[in-house]
Design a protein around this motif. Structure first.
Motif, PDB file in Angstrom:
ATOM      1  N   THR A   1       0.684  -1.352  -0.130  1.00  0.00           N
ATOM      2  CA  THR A   1      -0.255  -0.101   0.107  1.00  0.00           C
ATOM      3  C   THR A   1       0.852   1.514   0.076  1.00  0.00           C
ATOM      4  O   THR A   1       0.821   1.968  -0.994  1.00  0.00           O
TER       5      THR A   1
ATOM      6  N   LYS B   1       1.866   3.715  -3.415  1.00  0.00           N
ATOM      7  CA  LYS B   1       1.228   5.146  -3.641  1.00  0.00           C
ATOM      8  C   LYS B   1       2.337   6.144  -3.256  1.00  0.00           C
ATOM      9  O   LYS B   1       2.088   7.432  -3.975  1.00  0.00           O
TER      10      LYS B   1
ATOM     11  N   SER C   1      -7.701  -1.226   4.225  1.00  0.00           N
ATOM     12  CA  SER C   1      -8.734  -0.508   4.775  1.00  0.00           C
ATOM     13  C   SER C   1      -9.508  -1.623   5.511  1.00  0.00           C
ATOM     14  O   SER C   1      -9.971  -1.501   6.779  1.00  0.00           O
TER      15      SER C   1
ATOM     16  N   TYR D   1     -13.587   1.555  -2.910  1.00  0.00           N
ATOM     17  CA  TYR D   1     -12.388   1.080  -3.518  1.00  0.00           C
ATOM     18  C   TYR D   1     -11.765   2.179  -3.913  1.00  0.00           C
ATOM     19  O   TYR D   1     -12.195   3.307  -4.584  1.00  0.00           O
ATOM     20  N   GLY D   2     -10.297   2.183  -3.710  1.00  0.00           N
ATOM     21  CA  GLY D   2      -9.420   3.297  -4.108  1.00  0.00           C
ATOM     22  C   GLY D   2      -8.237   2.641  -5.006  1.00  0.00           C
ATOM     23  O   GLY D   2      -7.512   1.883  -4.649  1.00  0.00           O
TER      24      GLY D   2
ATOM     25  N   TYR E   1      -4.896   3.688  -7.084  1.00  0.00           N
ATOM     26  CA  TYR E   1      -3.833   4.823  -7.126  1.00  0.00           C
ATOM     27  C   TYR E   1      -3.208   4.766  -8.424  1.00  0.00           C
ATOM     28  O   TYR E   1      -1.966   4.923  -8.417  1.00  0.00           O
TER      29      TYR E   1
ATOM     30  N   GLU F   1      -6.459   8.855 -10.331  1.00  0.00           N
ATOM     31  CA  GLU F   1      -6.769   7.896  -9.623  1.00  0.00           C
ATOM     32  C   GLU F   1      -8.427   7.602 -10.153  1.00  0.00           C
ATOM     33  O   GLU F   1      -8.914   8.341 -10.670  1.00  0.00           O
TER      34      GLU F   1
ATOM     35  N   SER G   1     -11.732   6.035  -7.921  1.00  0.00           N
ATOM     36  CA  SER G   1     -12.380   5.685  -6.623  1.00  0.00           C
ATOM     37  C   SER G   1     -13.829   5.426  -6.839  1.00  0.00           C
ATOM     38  O   SER G   1     -14.487   6.249  -7.360  1.00  0.00           O
TER      39      SER G   1
ATOM     40  N   TYR H   1     -17.857   3.764  -5.342  1.00  0.00           N
ATOM     41  CA  TYR H   1     -18.644   3.130  -4.126  1.00  0.00           C
ATOM     42  C   TYR H   1     -20.119   3.065  -4.511  1.00  0.00           C
ATOM     43  O   TYR H   1     -20.807   4.090  -5.142  1.00  0.00           O
TER      44      TYR H   1
ATOM     45  N   THR I   1      -9.675   9.383  -4.587  1.00  0.00           N
ATOM     46  CA  THR I   1      -9.623   8.543  -3.475  1.00  0.00           C
ATOM     47  C   THR I   1     -10.352   9.254  -2.300  1.00  0.00           C
ATOM     48  O   THR I   1     -10.545   8.799  -1.132  1.00  0.00           O
ATOM     49  N   GLU I   2      -9.995  10.986  -2.226  1.00  0.00           N
ATOM     50  CA  GLU I   2     -10.376  11.680  -1.041  1.00  0.00           C
ATOM     51  C   GLU I   2     -11.751  12.077  -1.250  1.00  0.00           C
ATOM     52  O   GLU I   2     -12.526  12.091  -0.396  1.00  0.00           O
TER      53      GLU I   2
ATOM     54  N   HIS J   1     -15.167   9.808  -0.152  1.00  0.00           N
ATOM     55  CA  HIS J   1     -16.044   9.592   1.166  1.00  0.00           C
ATOM     56  C   HIS J   1     -17.267  10.400   1.300  1.00  0.00           C
ATOM     57  O   HIS J   1     -18.313   9.912   1.687  1.00  0.00           O
TER      58      HIS J   1
END
Length: 471
Positions: free
Chosen positions: A47, A51, A320, A348-349, A351, A355, A357, A359, A418-419, A422
């Motif tokens: 990880t 990254k 995670s 899911y992220g 990289y 990127e 990501s 959901y 990935t940020e 959320h």
């Protein structure tokens, strides 16, 4: 023989978080780690290293700033492999020190050595801290290792797996990456941005089959823009390593008979559970054909005192989820409050550069389930913040249940995806509607405005605009 409430084998994400939770509640905990360095693959080979290399590649290439300010920055010299790994090594060392400090803070005993489970309550340690210790419970959190297909001459110099690629002594002029999963795609973009000629070989006709297909097409197109060549529907066979004086050190054939060659090969063909040589099967612990330990919903094995969590139990094998699996396992061992199970859905992220990501539900899943849905899209380049940072690519996509206007899925391709995911995760979990999204005030200019404009787009695409938006 020293006795503990809990013995944990492995100090990766699952092992560390399980140890700290148990110790926080006053349990006596021991962690056994076979490496001299703590943190497992999450810290040392997976990880964090990959990254960090992504950020290093972006820095040295200047890709993010190219053409934005009128004058492109130039480095005083070309980056060598020592430069390439400098930041990665710093981050890994800092994380290892942080884990060691966390264990010390919580009075967790650490043993460096190879563990064998002698019986349901006893662990024998061989190596630096040789000992025999006893525990009320044992948690196996030994992670995974790269799967190496038979017949491939892995030498750690020219032919690599996802662990040994972190030990290269030069940046290759060309590389063939076998496997277009998460690891393969991440390394493909890292090397391509660093100027390496990359060929990505995959037995399927597309990459990352679990992604929303539109997002996958966006990523594939951008990978091609940075020079990555895809070879779909084929496998590698007859791999040969040639002497160093050759221009290309690794020659191979594809299953269709075509030759393929490069300075290096990287096999990113999946991982297997690191459950071997622990003595578990002799005690009745069930292990599947990929060496993953079989557990129930409480992460307990068929031996009541032995639990397992993290990559060693297989899917989803994310840092995670592994962290929370370790915490949940400890909750059930000692009947602690909270953390009785991890969320059924998780982000899911990926990289890559840029990127990805995601959901929740994809458009493809909505179609298969015959859901009356609509789509909302917003592109980075159309946002003020996107223009400021020079984002030429990037897409946020909402999958929306048309009758209720509730968000079913969020899919993002672009910088810091990935940020950004959320907030989308909360939208899905809270069953938020398009009306609620557009009624909220967002800082401007920010990339979070993507959500509002994607929601407005969904209102148009869903033919809602003549109706009250509601809440």
């Amino acid at each position: 023989m020293k006795k503990y409430d809990l013995i944990i084998i492995g100090s990766g994400p699952a092992g560390e978080k399980a140890a700290v939770k148990a110790a926080y509640y006053g349990k006596q905990v021991a962690v056994v780690e076979k490496r001299a360095d703590l943190g497992g693959a999450g810290t040392n080979t997976g990880t964090l290293p990959s990254k960090t290399l992504k950020e290093t590649a972006l820095y040295y290439s200047g890709l993010n700033e190219r053409g934005l300010f009128g004058v492109d920055k130039e480095l005083e010299r070309a980056a060598n492999v020592r430069d390439f790994f400098f930041r990665k090594n710093q981050v890994v060392e800092q994380q290892e020190q942080g884990i060691a400090a966390n264990f010390k803070l919580h009075n967790i005993d650490t043993y460096i050595g190879t563990a064998t489970v002698k019986d349901p309550h006893t662990v024998v340690i061989e190596g630096k801290d040789a000992a025999e210790i006893e525990g009320e419970f044992i948690l196996v959190a030994t992670g995974s290792y790269p799967f190496q297909p038979p017949g491939i001459p892995f030498d750690g110099k020219f032919v690599h797996d996802s662990d040994t690629i972190l030990n290269i002594n030069r940046i290759p002029r060309s590389i063939v990456i076998v496997g277009a999963g998460v690891i393969g795609c991440e390394y493909a973009t890292i090397f391509a941005v660093m100027g390496t000629k990359v060929k990505l070989v995959n037995s399927h006709e597309e990459i990352l089959g679990f992604l929303d297909r539109e997002i996958c097409r966006e990523l594939t197109a951008d990978m091609e823009k940075i020079g990555i060549e895809f070879v779909f529907g084929s496998r590698i066979e007859q791999v040969e390593i040639l002497p160093e004086e050759h221009t290309s050190n690794v020659h191979a054939k594809l299953t269709n008979g075509a030759p393929i060659e490069a300075d290096m090969f990287l096999y990113a063909a999946g991982r297997s559970g690191a459950s071997h040589n622990l003595g578990l099967e002799a005690l009745g612990v069930e292990i599947d054909n990929r060496q993953n330990i079989v557990v129930d919903e409480k992460y307990s094995t068929k031996v009541p005192s032995i639990y397992a969590a993290g990559d060693v139990i297989g899917f989803p094998a994310l840092a995670s989820t592994s962290m929370d699996q370790g915490r949940v396992a400890v909750t059930h061992m000692f009947n602690f409050w909270g953390d009785e199970k991890i969320s059924e859905q998780f982000p899911y992220g990926i990289y890559t550069i840029p990127e990805v990501s995601v959901y929740g539900m994809t458009e493809d899943e909505a179609q298969k389930k015959k859901i009356d849905y609509c789509i909302g899209r917003a592109r980075y380049r159309d946002m003020p913040r996107g223009r400021i940072i020079g984002a030429k690519e990037g897409l946020l996509k909402l999958v929306v249940d048309r009758p209720t206007r509730k968000v079913l899925g969020v899919h993002i391709f672009g910088k810091i995806a990935t940020e950004l995911i959320h907030y989308g995760m909360d939208l899905v979990q809270n069953e938020d509607t398009l009306g609620r999204i557009v009624s909220r005030v967002y800082n401007t200019p920010t990339l979070h405005e993507l959500y509002k404009y994607a929601a407005y787009n969904a209102l148009i695409e869903g033919h809602y605009m003549d109706e009250p938006t509601g809440n």
